[in-house]
Write a protein that holds these residues in place. Sequence first.
Motif, PDB file in Angstrom:
ATOM      1  N   PHE A 188       0.765  -1.221  -0.011  1.00 19.02           N
ATOM      2  CA  PHE A 188       0.100  -0.015  -0.114  1.00 19.02           C
ATOM      3  C   PHE A 188       0.748   1.239  -0.036  1.00 19.02           C
ATOM      4  CE2 PHE A 188      -2.308   3.274   2.450  1.00 19.02           C
ATOM      5  CZ  PHE A 188      -3.249   3.342   1.359  1.00 19.02           C
ATOM      6  N   ILE A 189       2.088   1.364   0.705  1.00 18.76           N
ATOM      7  CA  ILE A 189       2.812   2.339   0.894  1.00 18.76           C
ATOM      8  C   ILE A 189       3.451   2.573  -0.491  1.00 18.76           C
ATOM      9  CG2 ILE A 189       5.080   3.336   1.798  1.00 18.76           C
ATOM     10  CD1 ILE A 189       4.260   1.914   4.443  1.00 18.76           C
ATOM     11  N   LEU A 190       3.952   1.563  -1.366  1.00 19.66           N
ATOM     12  CA  LEU A 190       4.501   1.578  -2.643  1.00 19.66           C
ATOM     13  C   LEU A 190       3.493   2.308  -3.651  1.00 19.66           C
ATOM     14  CD1 LEU A 190       6.738   1.082  -4.387  1.00 19.66           C
ATOM     15  CD2 LEU A 190       6.006  -1.355  -4.860  1.00 19.66           C
ATOM     16  N   LEU A 191       2.237   1.741  -3.306  1.00 17.08           N
ATOM     17  CA  LEU A 191       1.117   2.272  -4.259  1.00 17.08           C
ATOM     18  C   LEU A 191       1.085   4.010  -4.040  1.00 17.08           C
ATOM     19  CD1 LEU A 191      -1.212   1.695  -6.313  1.00 17.08           C
ATOM     20  CD2 LEU A 191      -2.512   1.305  -4.353  1.00 17.08           C
ATOM     21  N   VAL A 192       0.825   4.142  -3.120  1.00 17.22           N
ATOM     22  CA  VAL A 192       0.824   5.516  -2.670  1.00 17.22           C
ATOM     23  C   VAL A 192       2.033   6.400  -3.205  1.00 17.22           C
ATOM     24  CG1 VAL A 192       0.596   7.458  -0.825  1.00 17.22           C
ATOM     25  CG2 VAL A 192      -0.639   5.249  -0.672  1.00 17.22           C
ATOM     26  N   LEU A 193       3.237   5.949  -2.767  1.00 22.72           N
ATOM     27  CA  LEU A 193       4.319   6.550  -3.444  1.00 22.72           C
ATOM     28  C   LEU A 193       4.454   6.711  -5.087  1.00 22.72           C
ATOM     29  CD1 LEU A 193       7.126   5.432  -0.923  1.00 22.72           C
ATOM     30  CD2 LEU A 193       5.986   7.649  -1.017  1.00 22.72           C
ATOM     31  N   ALA A 212       4.397  10.039  -7.441  1.00 25.99           N
ATOM     32  CA  ALA A 212       5.397   9.999  -8.577  1.00 25.99           C
ATOM     33  C   ALA A 212       4.700  10.420  -9.831  1.00 25.99           C
ATOM     34  CB  ALA A 212       6.416   8.807  -8.677  1.00 25.99           C
ATOM     35  N   ILE A 213       3.791   9.702 -10.299  1.00 20.72           N
ATOM     36  CA  ILE A 213       3.004   9.913 -11.376  1.00 20.72           C
ATOM     37  C   ILE A 213       2.492  11.136 -11.389  1.00 20.72           C
ATOM     38  CG2 ILE A 213       1.015   9.106 -12.868  1.00 20.72           C
ATOM     39  CD1 ILE A 213       1.773   6.214 -11.994  1.00 20.72           C
ATOM     40  N   VAL A 214       1.719  11.781 -10.411  1.00 16.95           N
ATOM     41  CA  VAL A 214       1.088  13.089 -10.319  1.00 16.95           C
ATOM     42  C   VAL A 214       2.177  14.041 -10.658  1.00 16.95           C
ATOM     43  CG1 VAL A 214      -0.211  14.531  -8.593  1.00 16.95           C
ATOM     44  CG2 VAL A 214      -0.981  12.142  -9.126  1.00 16.95           C
ATOM     45  N   SER A 215       3.208  13.944  -9.881  1.00 22.60           N
ATOM     46  CA  SER A 215       4.268  14.773  -9.968  1.00 22.60           C
ATOM     47  C   SER A 215       4.911  14.722 -11.533  1.00 22.60           C
ATOM     48  CB  SER A 215       5.527  14.298  -8.937  1.00 22.60           C
ATOM     49  OG  SER A 215       6.626  15.507  -9.184  1.00 22.60           O
ATOM     50  N   VAL A 216       5.033  13.683 -11.954  1.00 18.39           N
ATOM     51  CA  VAL A 216       5.477  13.637 -13.456  1.00 18.39           C
ATOM     52  C   VAL A 216       4.441  14.371 -14.459  1.00 18.39           C
ATOM     53  CG1 VAL A 216       6.055  12.255 -15.471  1.00 18.39           C
ATOM     54  CG2 VAL A 216       6.982  11.657 -13.353  1.00 18.39           C
ATOM     55  N   LEU A 240       7.400   3.631 -17.131  1.00 16.42           N
ATOM     56  CA  LEU A 240       8.619   3.225 -16.115  1.00 16.42           C
ATOM     57  C   LEU A 240       7.914   3.082 -14.759  1.00 16.42           C
ATOM     58  CD1 LEU A 240      11.795   2.454 -15.812  1.00 16.42           C
ATOM     59  CD2 LEU A 240      11.962   4.803 -15.112  1.00 16.42           C
ATOM     60  N   ILE A 241       7.212   3.878 -14.160  1.00 12.00           N
ATOM     61  CA  ILE A 241       6.856   3.681 -12.784  1.00 12.00           C
ATOM     62  C   ILE A 241       5.701   2.679 -12.775  1.00 12.00           C
ATOM     63  CG2 ILE A 241       5.649   4.888 -10.903  1.00 12.00           C
ATOM     64  CD1 ILE A 241       7.181   7.473 -12.041  1.00 12.00           C
ATOM     65  N   LEU A 242       4.975   2.610 -13.844  1.00 13.40           N
ATOM     66  CA  LEU A 242       3.901   1.604 -13.994  1.00 13.40           C
ATOM     67  C   LEU A 242       4.548   0.068 -13.953  1.00 13.40           C
ATOM     68  CD1 LEU A 242       0.770   3.234 -15.764  1.00 13.40           C
ATOM     69  CD2 LEU A 242       1.239   2.750 -13.325  1.00 13.40           C
ATOM     70  N   PHE A 250      10.222   4.000  -9.102  1.00 17.40           N
ATOM     71  CA  PHE A 250      10.193   4.992  -8.225  1.00 17.40           C
ATOM     72  C   PHE A 250      11.313   5.430  -7.645  1.00 17.40           C
ATOM     73  CE2 PHE A 250       9.639   6.344  -3.614  1.00 17.40           C
ATOM     74  CZ  PHE A 250       9.108   7.527  -3.607  1.00 17.40           C
ATOM     75  N   ILE A 251      12.414   4.517  -7.477  1.00 19.71           N
ATOM     76  CA  ILE A 251      13.586   4.938  -7.085  1.00 19.71           C
ATOM     77  C   ILE A 251      14.371   5.617  -8.158  1.00 19.71           C
ATOM     78  CG2 ILE A 251      15.864   3.943  -6.501  1.00 19.71           C
ATOM     79  CD1 ILE A 251      14.365   1.834  -5.170  1.00 19.71           C
ATOM     80  N   ILE A 252      14.464   5.261  -9.354  1.00 20.88           N
ATOM     81  CA  ILE A 252      15.118   5.829 -10.481  1.00 20.88           C
ATOM     82  C   ILE A 252      14.313   7.282 -10.646  1.00 20.88           C
ATOM     83  CG2 ILE A 252      15.272   6.054 -13.007  1.00 20.88           C
ATOM     84  CD1 ILE A 252      15.299   2.909 -12.850  1.00 20.88           C
ATOM     85  N   TRP A 253      13.201   7.508 -10.484  1.00 22.30           N
ATOM     86  CA  TRP A 253      12.208   8.769 -10.546  1.00 22.30           C
ATOM     87  C   TRP A 253      12.870   9.797  -9.399  1.00 22.30           C
ATOM     88  CZ3 TRP A 253       9.104  10.914  -6.953  1.00 22.30           C
ATOM     89  CH2 TRP A 253       8.590  12.207  -7.036  1.00 22.30           C
ATOM     90  N   LEU A 254      12.796   9.054  -8.291  1.00 17.39           N
ATOM     91  CA  LEU A 254      13.618   9.940  -7.194  1.00 17.39           C
ATOM     92  C   LEU A 254      15.164  10.464  -7.356  1.00 17.39           C
ATOM     93  CD1 LEU A 254      12.825   8.166  -3.772  1.00 17.39           C
ATOM     94  CD2 LEU A 254      12.157  10.308  -4.370  1.00 17.39           C
TER      95      LEU A 254
END
Length: 61
Positions: A10-15, A19-23, A39-41, A48-52
């Motif tokens: 659930f935490i990974l889903l929220v993150l 990330a998608i909203v930010s992109v 990539l995130i999907l 997510f780590i690469i996006w960070l």
Amino acid sequence: MTEITGIGGFILLVLDVWAIVSVVGSTASTGKKVLWVLLILILPLLGFIIWLIAGPRSTRP
């Protein structure tokens, strides 16, 4: 043990949603936005780590 795994998922889903909203809200080109979202999907944790580290951020008002 399954409760911990469920909470982690659930935490990974929220993150990932964050990330998608930010992109989508970033000033990157449409093609780059699509690639980042894919990539995130496709790779939720690694994407997510690469996006960070290297991903576009949303613009602040």
